[in-house]
Design a protein around this motif. Structure first.
Motif, mmCIF file in Angstrom:
data_model
loop_
_atom_site.group_PDB
_atom_site.id
_atom_site.type_symbol
_atom_site.label_atom_id
_atom_site.label_comp_id
_atom_site.label_asym_id
_atom_site.label_seq_id
_atom_site.Cartn_x
_atom_site.Cartn_y
_atom_site.Cartn_z
ATOM 1 N N LEU A 52 0.592 -1.319 -0.022
ATOM 2 C CA LEU A 52 -0.232 -0.098 -0.038
ATOM 3 C C LEU A 52 0.828 1.320 0.065
ATOM 4 C CD1 LEU A 52 -2.614 -1.060 2.769
ATOM 5 C CD2 LEU A 52 -2.808 -1.255 0.145
ATOM 6 N N ASN A 103 0.015 -3.620 -4.005
ATOM 7 C CA ASN A 103 -0.683 -2.318 -3.876
ATOM 8 C C ASN A 103 -2.202 -2.760 -4.039
ATOM 9 O OD1 ASN A 103 0.780 0.408 -3.466
ATOM 10 N ND2 ASN A 103 2.117 -0.733 -4.967
ATOM 11 N N ALA A 131 -0.260 4.609 -8.339
ATOM 12 C CA ALA A 131 0.611 3.386 -8.091
ATOM 13 C C ALA A 131 1.316 2.963 -9.805
ATOM 14 C CB ALA A 131 -0.103 2.361 -7.485
ATOM 15 N N HIS A 147 -7.871 0.703 0.411
ATOM 16 C CA HIS A 147 -6.646 0.856 1.013
ATOM 17 C C HIS A 147 -6.840 0.328 2.549
ATOM 18 C CE1 HIS A 147 -2.732 2.928 2.109
ATOM 19 N NE2 HIS A 147 -3.462 3.142 3.575
ATOM 20 N N GLY A 193 2.155 2.851 -3.139
ATOM 21 C CA GLY A 193 2.021 3.217 -4.066
ATOM 22 C C GLY A 193 3.439 3.847 -4.776
ATOM 23 N N GLU A 209 -4.548 2.404 -4.318
ATOM 24 C CA GLU A 209 -3.381 3.165 -4.684
ATOM 25 C C GLU A 209 -3.319 3.168 -6.080
ATOM 26 O OE1 GLU A 209 -3.266 2.596 -1.085
ATOM 27 O OE2 GLU A 209 -3.208 0.814 -2.180
#
Length: 680
Positions: free
Chosen positions: A341, A408, A418, A446, A343, A412
């Motif tokens: 998470l 991710n 991302a 997220h 990015g 993201e």
């Protein structure tokens, strides 16, 4: 050639001088203080053949040479106070969970980079964790302990609150050479999702209480034009607090306030990078500290891994970019990194007047230095800024690059761009570096949302949980590092295979748009689609950005050039095509997204930050037709409850074969499907 006695004596004397004068200049942990030992911990719980664990808590004290080439990357370190040896000092909390008998552990360190001071212990171990895991229940299933890992944490975030067993770090305040306060521009993004907040605390004290030297603006939605709050509408309650007046006036619920002012007394926050570097290096390589206190892991650690989630994943991104995975004796610090998470983002830590607790999403914190080049690992030239860089540049030069998994969620890609992790600045696919792999957990928000709660959003949140994939991928990372076994191939949206949908920047807006038709998003009754997505812009922070000194803050992104980013195309249900499709996405009972929109009382149709959506399918065809829902009903998909369970079982077996989930986690998916009410 034999040396004379005189020459041998002179050489020995020279070596003594070299050691005596050069060794103290190396950045390192000079003292480790274990303040408490709980042995055994977890109420004596036994973890397979590894046995019981013990808990060590304490402090580590470090010194940094402000003139070393590595530490010079830390802004203001040369303006920090120095001790008698000319070194800059810091102190941090440390926390270690280790097998009581290290000899039968696996000789591997699992460094969890804490999140705002808090531990993330629970996810990997399937427990409620807590910030001071102590009981047998808090050990959960003991995923990591059963395999014999030593777990460690250290303070690095100077903004972490010193409460609730948080890990903190104490770093010095920088001063001008004459001892006076350093001043400079600072910025605060302020938004309360309540109607009761009366004051706001600034990250740094103001250099002057003169209101004419500061500006407060307000707007209700991100797309609105900010209006200035007059000096009669706000005041300083103290040098670190502002409030609206008359006293007792609350900030408007969910309105966006922005405050710019001249701050003073910056802390040397970038020391947090060096602190982690030197802590891991000490645990891995040292026998004892300068005072003879033994390294509790001396001689044990053969491999080192890190795990980080969200804010600390962005920290680890910069840790690599800035070269802190190389200690001052040119040794690798971390062998394997699992980032979750993060990015393609940085963290606003290595700057004067840093605010590392900030993070940019599609409604928040757009004007902080988080989305700055380089985003990707390979070394390349950015056509927008003209700079040449890459996350791998420094570790490649020192031959200390780790193996890295960048993992991710869909969130993201929608709110933190991302895709820039694995593309160039124009959105073109890049080949995977030899040491890095990329994975999207399809359709996840997220973290894990509560699908019975909307929060500030329009729809129920998304409960898709990526932890089963994180565990399997961590085993794959370990195998890659320790055995040379190649990991699963990257699974992300790509332009080259047609799964990527390009976001279109909106001139003058702080966000972009993903066109509905290009994405393939179905029109679902009662669900608003705007295509809102975060766009990364080249922002102007002044000419000294590379030195970590922000001389100005941009007031908006209007007329700024933007980077190209994209998201995964979706299927006819609205579920993502690319990435690792865990059973909730591969065998869906709902449309799950990584994006969401705010509801009316909280800034309607602005982005709902880290949240996603869970939009259930209708149970029967008749219900679907009555609602005019284009998505097939559960009955049309699976016919019976047993049909649904069989579909989950097939998905699980495929994911196990692909090494994206472990067998024990796969069985949990099957059991959950069997116990569910789907088509009962």
């Amino acid at each position: 050639m034999l040396l004379s006695s005189y020459m041998r004596t002179r050489l020995l004397f020279s070596l003594i001088l070299l050691i005596g004068f050069s060794y103290p200049t190396l950045a390192r942990i000079i003292r480790i203080e274990i303040t408490s030992v709980q042995s055994p911990t977890f109420e004596g719980k036994i973890f397979g053949r590894i046995g019981a664990y013990e808990k060590l808590r304490g402090k580590a004290y470090g010194e940094l040479d402000p003139n070393s080439s590595q530490n010079l990357l830390i802004p203001d370190i040369q303006l920090a106070p120095r001790n008698a040896k000319g070194m800059v000092e810091y102190a941090m909390d440390i926390y270690i969970l280790k097998p009581i008998n290290l000899a039968i552990g696996n000789h591997k360190l699992f460094l969890e980079i804490n999140n705002r001071g808090g531990k993330l212990f629970g996810g990997f171990n399937k427990s409620n964790g807590g910030n001071d895991p102590t009981t047998a229940a808090q050990a959960g299933e003991g995923f990591l302990m059963n395999m014999g890992y030593t777990l460690a944490w250290n303070g690095w975030d100077c903004s972490a609150a010193p409460s609730n067993n948080n890990l903190t770090i104490t770093v010095p305040i920088a001063r001008n050479a004459d001892g006076s306060s350093i001043t400079g521009p600072s910025y605060e993004y302020i938004s309360f999702d309540n109607a009761t907040s009366l004051t706001y605390s600034l990250a740094y004290p103001t250099a002057t209480m003169d209101q004419s030297k500061a500006t407060l603006t307000v707007r209700d939605r991100l797309g609105d034009t900010p209006s200035r709050v007059s000096s009669e509408g706000w005041e300083y309650a103290s040098d670190k607090t502002i409030r609206l007046i008359p006293a007792g006036t609350p900030f408007r619920q969910s309105a966006i306030y922005e405050f710019t002012y001249t701050a003073k007394d910056p802390v040397v926050a970038g020391i947090g990078f060096a602190a982690t570097r030197d802590f891991v290096s000490f645990l891995r390589y040292a026998k004892a500290d300068d005072f003879g206190n033994a390294n509790p892991l001396a001689g044990d650690i053969r491999y080192t891994f890190s795990y980080s989630l969200s804010q600390p994943a962005r920290y680890v991104n910069d840790f690599q970019t800035l070269g802190f995975n190389t200690d001052e004796q040119n040794r690798r610090v971390l062998d394997g990194i699992e980032n979750w998470l993060g990015g393609a983002s940085s963290i606003a830590l290595n700057y004067r007047f840093s605010q590392p607790s900030r993070t940019e999403r599609n409604r928040q914190n757009h004007l902080y230095p988080e989305g700055v080049f380089p985003f990707a690992y390979p070394i390349m030239t950015d056509p927008l800024s003209g700079k040449t860089a890459g996350r791998l540049a420094r570790c490649t030069a020192s031959n200390t690059c780790p193996k890295v998994f960048e993992i991710n969620s869909s969130n993201e890609y929608w709110v933190k761009a991302a895709s820039l992790l694995h593309t160039d600045s124009r959105g073109n696919d890049l080949p995977d570096p030899d040491n890095v792999r990329f994975y999207l957990i399809s359709g996840a928000q997220h973290g894990t949302g509560n699908e019975t709660s909307r929060g500030t959003c329009q729809q129920f949140q998304n409960s898709t949980n990526g932890e089963s994939a994180l565990r399997a991928l961590f085993i794959a990372l370990d195998d890659w590092v320790t055995k040379g076994i190649a990991p699963p191939a990257s699974k992300v949206p790509r332009k080259s295979d047609g799964t990527a949908v390009i976001a279109l920047p909106q001139p003058g807006s702080q966000t972009g748009v993903v066109p509905q038709a290009a994405l393939g998003w179905p029109t679902i009754p009662g669900v608003t689609y705007t295509g809102l997505i975060t766009t990364r812009y080249l922002l102007n922070f002044g000419p000294s950005l590379d030195q970590g000194i922000l001389t100005t803050f941009p007031t908006s992104v209007a007329n700024r050039p933007s980077y190209v980013n994209f998201v995964s195309k979706v299927d006819k249900d609205g579920n993502e095509i690319a990435g690792i499709r865990l059973p909730p996405v591969a065998v869906p009972i709902a449309t799950t997204t990584g994006w969401a929109l705010r509801r009316a009382e909280y800034g309607e149709n602005d982005g709902c930050e880290g949240a996603g959506q869970n939009i259930p399918f209708k149970a029967t065809k008749a219900e679907r037709l009555l609602a005019n829902d284009p998505r097939l009903s559960l009955q049309e998909r699976y016919q019976t409850h047993e049909g649904y369970v069989d579909a989950v079982r097939k998905s699980v077996h495929m994911l196990i074969d692909q090494r994206f989930i472990l067998d024990e986690d796969g069985q949990q998916y099957i059991k959950a499907a069997q116990a569910s009410s789907v088509l009962r």
